[in-house]
Write a protein that holds these residues in place. Structure first.
Motif, PDB file in Angstrom:
ATOM      1  N   CYS A  46      36.461  45.947  38.011  1.00 12.57           N
ATOM      2  CA  CYS A  46      35.538  45.387  38.999  1.00 12.57           C
ATOM      3  C   CYS A  46      36.027  43.995  39.377  1.00 12.57           C
ATOM      4  CB  CYS A  46      34.114  45.368  38.470  1.00 12.57           C
ATOM      5  SG  CYS A  46      33.877  44.376  36.994  1.00 12.57           S
ATOM      6  N   CYS A  47      35.448  43.436  40.437  1.00  9.29           N
ATOM      7  CA  CYS A  47      35.941  42.173  40.990  1.00  9.29           C
ATOM      8  C   CYS A  47      34.772  41.237  41.280  1.00  9.29           C
ATOM      9  CB  CYS A  47      36.725  42.453  42.266  1.00  9.29           C
ATOM     10  SG  CYS A  47      37.431  40.976  43.015  1.00  9.29           S
ATOM     11  N   ASN A  48      34.935  39.967  40.938  1.00  8.98           N
ATOM     12  CA  ASN A  48      33.983  38.921  41.297  1.00  8.98           C
ATOM     13  C   ASN A  48      34.659  37.954  42.253  1.00  8.98           C
ATOM     14  OD1 ASN A  48      31.722  39.708  39.861  1.00  8.98           O
ATOM     15  ND2 ASN A  48      32.285  38.536  38.040  1.00  8.98           N
ATOM     16  N   GLN A  49      34.006  37.700  43.350  1.00 13.80           N
ATOM     17  CA  GLN A  49      34.520  36.752  44.341  1.00 13.80           C
ATOM     18  C   GLN A  49      33.863  35.403  44.100  1.00 13.80           C
ATOM     19  OE1 GLN A  49      36.746  37.888  46.803  1.00 13.80           O
ATOM     20  NE2 GLN A  49      37.101  35.743  47.242  1.00 13.80           N
ATOM     21  N   ASN A  50      34.649  34.345  44.037  1.00 18.34           N
ATOM     22  CA  ASN A  50      34.092  32.996  43.975  1.00 18.34           C
ATOM     23  C   ASN A  50      34.707  32.161  45.084  1.00 18.34           C
ATOM     24  OD1 ASN A  50      36.617  32.265  43.000  1.00 18.34           O
ATOM     25  ND2 ASN A  50      35.960  32.150  40.877  1.00 18.34           N
ATOM     26  N   SER A  51      34.398  30.882  45.115  1.00 20.27           N
ATOM     27  CA  SER A  51      34.857  30.041  46.230  1.00 20.27           C
ATOM     28  C   SER A  51      36.371  29.860  46.246  1.00 20.27           C
ATOM     29  CB  SER A  51      34.174  28.676  46.168  1.00 20.27           C
ATOM     30  OG  SER A  51      34.516  28.031  44.958  1.00 20.27           O
ATOM     31  N   ASN A  52      37.024  29.934  45.094  1.00 23.24           N
ATOM     32  CA  ASN A  52      38.473  29.723  45.025  1.00 23.24           C
ATOM     33  C   ASN A  52      39.281  30.998  45.220  1.00 23.24           C
ATOM     34  OD1 ASN A  52      37.998  27.038  44.439  1.00 23.24           O
ATOM     35  ND2 ASN A  52      37.967  27.406  42.245  1.00 23.24           N
ATOM     36  N   GLY A  53      38.734  32.127  44.846  1.00 21.38           N
ATOM     37  CA  GLY A  53      39.490  33.369  44.907  1.00 21.38           C
ATOM     38  C   GLY A  53      38.734  34.499  44.245  1.00 21.38           C
ATOM     39  N   ALA A  54      39.444  35.346  43.536  1.00 24.97           N
ATOM     40  CA  ALA A  54      38.844  36.522  42.917  1.00 24.97           C
ATOM     41  C   ALA A  54      39.231  36.606  41.450  1.00 24.97           C
ATOM     42  CB  ALA A  54      39.297  37.776  43.641  1.00 24.97           C
ATOM     43  N   ILE A  55      38.323  37.152  40.657  1.00 17.34           N
ATOM     44  CA  ILE A  55      38.576  37.421  39.240  1.00 17.34           C
ATOM     45  C   ILE A  55      38.298  38.898  39.015  1.00 17.34           C
ATOM     46  CG2 ILE A  55      37.875  36.965  36.871  1.00 17.34           C
ATOM     47  CD1 ILE A  55      37.014  34.188  37.764  1.00 17.34           C
ATOM     48  N   TYR A  56      39.290  39.620  38.503  1.00 14.42           N
ATOM     49  CA  TYR A  56      39.152  41.047  38.215  1.00 14.42           C
ATOM     50  C   TYR A  56      38.862  41.235  36.734  1.00 14.42           C
ATOM     51  CZ  TYR A  56      41.035  42.123  42.809  1.00 14.42           C
ATOM     52  OH  TYR A  56      41.224  42.225  44.153  1.00 14.42           O
ATOM     53  N   LYS A  57      37.871  42.086  36.433  1.00 15.14           N
ATOM     54  CA  LYS A  57      37.526  42.400  35.042  1.00 15.14           C
ATOM     55  C   LYS A  57      37.899  43.849  34.766  1.00 15.14           C
ATOM     56  CE  LYS A  57      33.993  38.979  34.700  1.00 15.14           C
ATOM     57  NZ  LYS A  57      32.692  38.596  34.219  1.00 15.14           N
ATOM     58  N   ASN A  78      37.673  44.657  26.759  1.00 15.12           N
ATOM     59  CA  ASN A  78      37.411  43.920  27.993  1.00 15.12           C
ATOM     60  C   ASN A  78      38.504  42.888  28.198  1.00 15.12           C
ATOM     61  OD1 ASN A  78      34.905  45.218  28.482  1.00 15.12           O
ATOM     62  ND2 ASN A  78      33.972  43.913  26.936  1.00 15.12           N
ATOM     63  N   ASN A  79      38.949  42.773  29.444  1.00 13.59           N
ATOM     64  CA  ASN A  79      40.020  41.864  29.799  1.00 13.59           C
ATOM     65  C   ASN A  79      39.728  41.346  31.200  1.00 13.59           C
ATOM     66  OD1 ASN A  79      42.390  40.617  29.153  1.00 13.59           O
ATOM     67  ND2 ASN A  79      43.542  42.505  28.865  1.00 13.59           N
ATOM     68  N   GLU A  80      40.158  40.166  31.519  1.00 10.27           N
ATOM     69  CA  GLU A  80      39.993  39.683  32.894  1.00 10.27           C
ATOM     70  C   GLU A  80      41.182  38.838  33.315  1.00 10.27           C
ATOM     71  OE1 GLU A  80      37.238  35.724  32.779  1.00 10.27           O
ATOM     72  OE2 GLU A  80      36.211  37.634  32.680  1.00 10.27           O
ATOM     73  N   THR A  81      41.429  38.845  34.613  1.00 14.59           N
ATOM     74  CA  THR A  81      42.555  38.099  35.151  1.00 14.59           C
ATOM     75  C   THR A  81      42.198  36.620  35.268  1.00 14.59           C
ATOM     76  OG1 THR A  81      41.857  38.397  37.439  1.00 14.59           O
ATOM     77  CG2 THR A  81      43.331  40.070  36.513  1.00 14.59           C
ATOM     78  N   LYS A  82      43.228  35.828  35.447  1.00 11.94           N
ATOM     79  CA  LYS A  82      42.989  34.441  35.821  1.00 11.94           C
ATOM     80  C   LYS A  82      42.466  34.462  37.256  1.00 11.94           C
ATOM     81  CE  LYS A  82      47.246  33.740  34.793  1.00 11.94           C
ATOM     82  NZ  LYS A  82      48.583  33.220  34.633  1.00 11.94           N
ATOM     83  N   THR A  83      41.954  33.362  37.734  1.00  9.16           N
ATOM     84  CA  THR A  83      41.499  33.301  39.115  1.00  9.16           C
ATOM     85  C   THR A  83      42.694  33.464  40.034  1.00  9.16           C
ATOM     86  OG1 THR A  83      39.697  31.821  38.517  1.00  9.16           O
ATOM     87  CG2 THR A  83      40.306  31.907  40.839  1.00  9.16           C
ATOM     88  N   LEU A  84      42.627  34.475  40.902  1.00 15.19           N
ATOM     89  CA  LEU A  84      43.675  34.692  41.895  1.00 15.19           C
ATOM     90  C   LEU A  84      43.263  33.922  43.146  1.00 15.19           C
ATOM     91  CD1 LEU A  84      44.179  38.527  41.403  1.00 15.19           C
ATOM     92  CD2 LEU A  84      45.486  36.669  40.389  1.00 15.19           C
ATOM     93  N   TYR A  85      43.873  32.771  43.347  1.00 16.60           N
ATOM     94  CA  TYR A  85      43.472  31.864  44.411  1.00 16.60           C
ATOM     95  C   TYR A  85      43.813  32.446  45.779  1.00 16.60           C
ATOM     96  CZ  TYR A  85      42.662  28.528  40.727  1.00 16.60           C
ATOM     97  OH  TYR A  85      42.185  27.922  39.598  1.00 16.60           O
TER      98      TYR A  85
END
Length: 133
Positions: free
Chosen positions: A82-93, A114-121
């Motif tokens: 899944c993906c969370n969008q924030n103001s800087n970019g996206a974080i995938y979990k 559970n694993n998540e990416t760094k913020t993809l700017y």
């Protein structure tokens, strides 16, 4: 007669410890396989900046999708991205699941990694992936 009873009791205790050891090794091996699959998906998403297709769980022919690549690596358990969008970019979990079953005692253990990416700017969430809750 007394020695025979003592020897058989020791034999049953040894069999019990061997069974527990085999179960422990099986859990560790399944957990390691799910962790490798989770890291592989994480690397693919970070490398392509979220532009990789999810595919379907029955997908075996297309290696350009996440499910297809995992099937090629002989990982057949559950995968959730899944993906969370924030103001800087996206974080995938990423969540991988291993269902560990012990049929003799009817125990079903799901193991979640559970694993998540760094913020993809400057990256927007791909429409293939739902929003994380």
């Amino acid at each position: 007669m007394r020695e025979a009873v003592g020897g058989s009791l020791l034999f049953y205790i040894m069999i019990g410890f061997i069974f527990v050891f085999i179960v422990f090794i099986a859990v560790i091996m399944n957990y390691a396989a799910a962790y490798r699959a989770s890291n592989y998906v994480l690397t693919m998403i970070e490398r392509t900046e979220g532009n990789v297709q999810m595919g379907t769980s029955k997908d075996t022919s297309d290696n350009n999708t996440l499910y297809g690549a995992l099937r090629e690596r002989k990982y057949y358990n559950s995968l959730s991205v899944c993906c969370n969008q924030n103001s800087n970019g996206a974080i995938y979990k990423i969540t991988t699941v291993v269902q560990f079953d012990l049929p003799l005692i009817n125990v079903h253990l799901p193991l979640y990694i559970n694993n998540e990416t760094k913020t993809l700017y400057n990256v927007k969430c791909n429409t293939d992936y739902p929003e994380c809750r």
